[in-house]
Design an enzyme around this catalytic site. Structure first.
Site, PDB file in Angstrom:
ATOM      1  CD  GLU A  61      -2.616   1.073   2.687  1.00 36.94           C
ATOM      2  OE1 GLU A  61      -3.349   2.034   2.925  1.00 36.94           O
ATOM      3  OE2 GLU A  61      -2.456   0.128   3.475  1.00 36.94           O
ATOM      4  CG  ASP A  83      -0.255   0.705   5.820  1.00 39.63           C
ATOM      5  OD1 ASP A  83       0.815   0.109   5.607  1.00 39.63           O
ATOM      6  OD2 ASP A  83      -0.449   1.888   5.488  1.00 39.63           O
ATOM      7  CG  ASP A  86      -4.246   1.855   8.390  1.00 37.43           C
ATOM      8  OD1 ASP A  86      -4.602   1.161   7.393  1.00 37.43           O
ATOM      9  OD2 ASP A  86      -3.536   2.856   8.268  1.00 37.43           O
ATOM     10  CG  ASP A 102      -7.756   4.328   5.020  1.00 38.69           C
ATOM     11  OD1 ASP A 102      -8.993   4.187   4.965  1.00 38.69           O
ATOM     12  OD2 ASP A 102      -7.195   5.428   5.133  1.00 38.69           O
TER      13      ASP A 102
END
Length: 154
Positions: A25, A98, A100, A102
């Site tokens: 990403e 990642d 997270d 997103d």
């Protein structure tokens, strides 16, 4: 036949058996992975921005999507009805996003693209999802860093 490599691909020196493509990403993740990879057998391709929801999109719309078409070109297999898994340039495709919200969403959208348009690669078990740690904990008292993969671990 000569092919132009995608601009942002960090290629590896050897493709085929034993080689891996990390799909990551963004540029910063790409640079971090490129610094610690084995450049002999591990290539890195950054995906910029949130991928298209290829599950809902038409084939024509997917064909216009730069992210997915760069991925298809990098893999060398074609896609959709014309996919040829035997032409895959890498033994494994590693999705590293990642940890997270997103990153999880980008990973899910990328996985849906593979499931709908490149399913033979999933059936051949060439695609893996890699979970990066959320936090690295280092201290003088520790022999080596400790990695936390969730908020609870941290």
């Amino acid at each position: 036949m000569f092919r132009i490599q995608p601009v942002k691909l960090e290629p590896c020196r050897r493709i085929g058996a034993g080689s891996e493509l990390f799909v990551v990403e963004g540029d910063s993740a790409s640079q971090a992975v490129a610094r610690c990879r084995d450049s002999q057998t591990q290539a890195v391709l950054p995906m910029q921005g949130k991928p298209l929801n290829a599950w809902k999109a038409t084939k024509a719309r997917v064909a216009k999507n730069e992210l997915f078409m760069t991925l298809v070109e990098t893999l060398g297999t074609g896609w959709g009805d014309s996919i040829r898994p035997e032409q895959l340039r890498y033994e494994r495709i590693l999705l590293l996003f990642d940890p997270d919200a997103d990153g999880i969403h980008c990973g899910a959208l990328t996985a849906m693209f593979f499931f709908k348009w490149m399913r033979p690669l999933i059936e051949l078990e060439t695609i893996r999802i890699v979970h990066a740690p959320l936090v690295e904990i280092a201290a003088a008292q520790l022999e080596s860093p400790i990695y936390a993969y969730t908020e609870e671990d941290y």
